[in-house]
Design an enzyme around this catalytic site. Structure first.
Site, PDB file in Angstrom:
ATOM      1  N   ASP A   1      -1.093   1.480  -3.993  1.00  0.00           N
ATOM      2  CA  ASP A   1      -1.954   0.424  -4.538  1.00  0.00           C
ATOM      3  C   ASP A   1      -3.331   0.929  -4.941  1.00  0.00           C
ATOM      4  OD1 ASP A   1      -2.978   0.730  -1.934  1.00  0.00           O
ATOM      5  OD2 ASP A   1      -3.545  -1.376  -1.801  1.00  0.00           O
TER       6      ASP A   1
ATOM      7  N   ASP B   1      -5.900   2.362  -3.348  1.00  0.00           N
ATOM      8  CA  ASP B   1      -7.131   2.277  -2.555  1.00  0.00           C
ATOM      9  C   ASP B   1      -7.319   3.473  -1.629  1.00  0.00           C
ATOM     10  OD1 ASP B   1      -5.240   1.741  -0.598  1.00  0.00           O
ATOM     11  OD2 ASP B   1      -6.154  -0.137   0.079  1.00  0.00           O
TER      12      ASP B   1
ATOM     13  N   SER C   1       0.819  -1.211   0.000  1.00  0.00           N
ATOM     14  CA  SER C   1       0.000   0.000   0.000  1.00  0.00           C
ATOM     15  C   SER C   1       0.856   1.266   0.000  1.00  0.00           C
ATOM     16  CB  SER C   1      -0.956  -0.044   1.194  1.00  0.00           C
ATOM     17  OG  SER C   1      -1.906   0.966   1.138  1.00  0.00           O
TER      18      SER C   1
ATOM     19  N   ASP D   1      -2.491   6.400  -3.491  1.00  0.00           N
ATOM     20  CA  ASP D   1      -1.329   5.775  -2.871  1.00  0.00           C
ATOM     21  C   ASP D   1      -0.830   4.640  -3.754  1.00  0.00           C
ATOM     22  OD1 ASP D   1      -3.355   3.947  -2.384  1.00  0.00           O
ATOM     23  OD2 ASP D   1      -2.664   3.442  -0.381  1.00  0.00           O
TER      24      ASP D   1
END
Length: 447
Positions: A242, A244, A101, A240
């Site tokens: 990833d 999400d 992430s 960010d």
């Protein structure tokens, strides 16, 4: 249910340190294949962000799944919410995300989605953990899983994102800066906004395996602020690593966090008559949002920190919206998990529908100042410190003094031996003072 390997969002750590090692991830792939395939083969999707270690873990997972007799479909670099969507629409038994992430490149992690695009239930994670501790074997050669690459994964997800807003909307005339954090959205997010008609300036869209989240993205919005002002953009969107998480910047260069975004989306759903139930926030959600929602006739329910807990409450109540100040926004009427691109499109669509700027849409909510103080536990147990009489007495005293105009929160860190002291209120000087008073009581209890 006690977890041995899984945290609140999969398994995460520093690459090369147990359990984020090739041998463990190989075993994890095998164990997941055994549990999710139920001994009957099955199909699992694997996607990743742009970290260099993703190649290594992708191969390890594929080998483990194959040994369990499970077929693998490789997606390549793909945002976490995109993997959730494709798991559901390709009727896979599960989706696996290789990502840490918003963390730096030297970290990585593995998280799972079930066949319906939601994160795995605790019970299934527990079954995988038990299987990891069993001796690894392999199915016979004729039953080994096969691998195939999904060549059109990117295009499928782009179309899904665009379909989350009305097709008739044309955003020509708008200028948007999109910060992809050198992460999994680098080849997706700019195209989404271009295809709906906006002029796009992309930053953080040149990943090299090492620069993910490095000075760009949702956790470092200064780069986006500068770009919005430099280009005279109407809007800035920061994702960010990833994809999400979402932070936005208005045309004046002001950062708008998850609480601002939730306020705009709630007002939007109220305007269109789509709003159902209350909003789900967390213990960290700003009191100013709670009061603004109350004025609009919408309640705020606070869950534990973590989008997993927000989603649990949304699913239980069949409500539509939830999220965190950090930018995890769940539009449950559009998708099954936090999705930065989809959430940004909802805000952009509200700007288009009302003719208002993002700054104007945020009017009506005044966020209270917050102060967060971290106190090291030392050798003390969390429960002993949290329940210490002087600490409880100081918290009660501050809460009584502030009344409904303030809020106090003590919680242990999930990753470090710390207690976090948060105080929120209308007066910033008072907030700082009260936070330090409580922190002093916590420090004394830690000695």
């Amino acid at each position: 249910m006690t977890r041995k390997y899984f945290g609140t969002d999969g398994i995460r750590g520093r690459v090369g340190n147990w359990p984020i090692t090739p041998e463990f991830v190989l075993k994890l792939g095998w164990a997941a294949g055994k549990v999710l395939g139920g001994g009957q083969g099955g199909k699992v999707l694997i996607g990743k962000d742009t970290r260099i270690s993703g190649y290594m873990f992708e191969s390890a997972l594929e080998a483990g799944l194959s040994a369990a007799g499970v077929d693998t479909r490789m997606l390549g670099p793909m945002p976490t919410p995109g993997i959730a969507y494709l798991t559901r629409t390709l009727h896979a038994d599960a989706g696996i995300v290789i990502s840490a992430s918003h963390n730096p490149h030297h970290d990585n992690g593995i998280k799972f989605f079930s066949s319906d695009g939601y994160k795995l239930p605790d019970e299934i994670e527990h079954e995988i953990e038990k299987m990891i501790d069993q001796p690894m074997d392999s199915v016979s050669s004729e039953r080994l899983g096969k691998v195939q690459r999904i060549e059109d994964a990117r295009g499928r997800y782009i179309e899904f994102c665009k379909a989350s807003i009305p097709a008739r909307m044309n955003f020509s005339g708008y200028k948007v800066v999109v910060d992809c954090a050198h992460g999994a959205t680098y080849h997706i997010a700019p195209d989404v906004f271009e295809e709906i008609g906006a002029e796009v300036i992309a930053i953080g869209a040149a990943p090299d395996g090492l620069n993910i989240n490095d000075g760009v993205g949702a956790t470092a919005p200064a780069a986006l602020q500068a770009a919005v002002l430099e280009h005279g953009a109407d809007l800035g969107v920061a994702l960010d690593g990833d994809g999400d998480r979402l932070i936005m910047v208005d045309a004046e260069g002001k950062v708008r966090d998850g609480d601002d975004i939730l306020y705009v989306l709630t007002r939007s759903r109220l305007r269109t008559g789509e709003m159902v139930g209350d909003l789900v926030g967390t213990l960290m959600t700003n009191l100013g949002l709670e009061l603004a929602l109350r004025d609009a006739g919408v309640g705020l329910v606070r869950a534990q920190v973590g989008d997993r807990y927000i989603l649990e409450r949304l699913r239980k109540e069949n409500w539509l919206l939830g999220g965190e100040p950090s930018g995890h926004i769940i539009c449950h009427d559009r998708t099954t998990t936090g999705d930065g691109i989809v959430s940004a499109l909802q805000v952009f669509a509200e700007m288009h529908a009302t003719g208002k700027s993002l700054a104007e849409l945020c009017e009506g909510m005044s966020k209270f100042p917050q102060t967060l103080v971290n106190v090291s536990l030392g050798d003390k147990a969390v429960s002993d410190v949290m329940r210490a009489e002087p600490v409880e007495a100081e918290v009660n005293r501050v809460e009584q003094e502030m009344g409904e105009e303030g809020r106090v929160l003590l919680r242990p860190s999930g990753t470090e031996p710390l207690i976090r002291v948060m105080v929120e209120g209308r007066d910033s000087a008072q907030v700082v003072s009260k936070a330090e008073q409580i922190a002093d009581a916590v420090r004394a209890a830690c000695r």
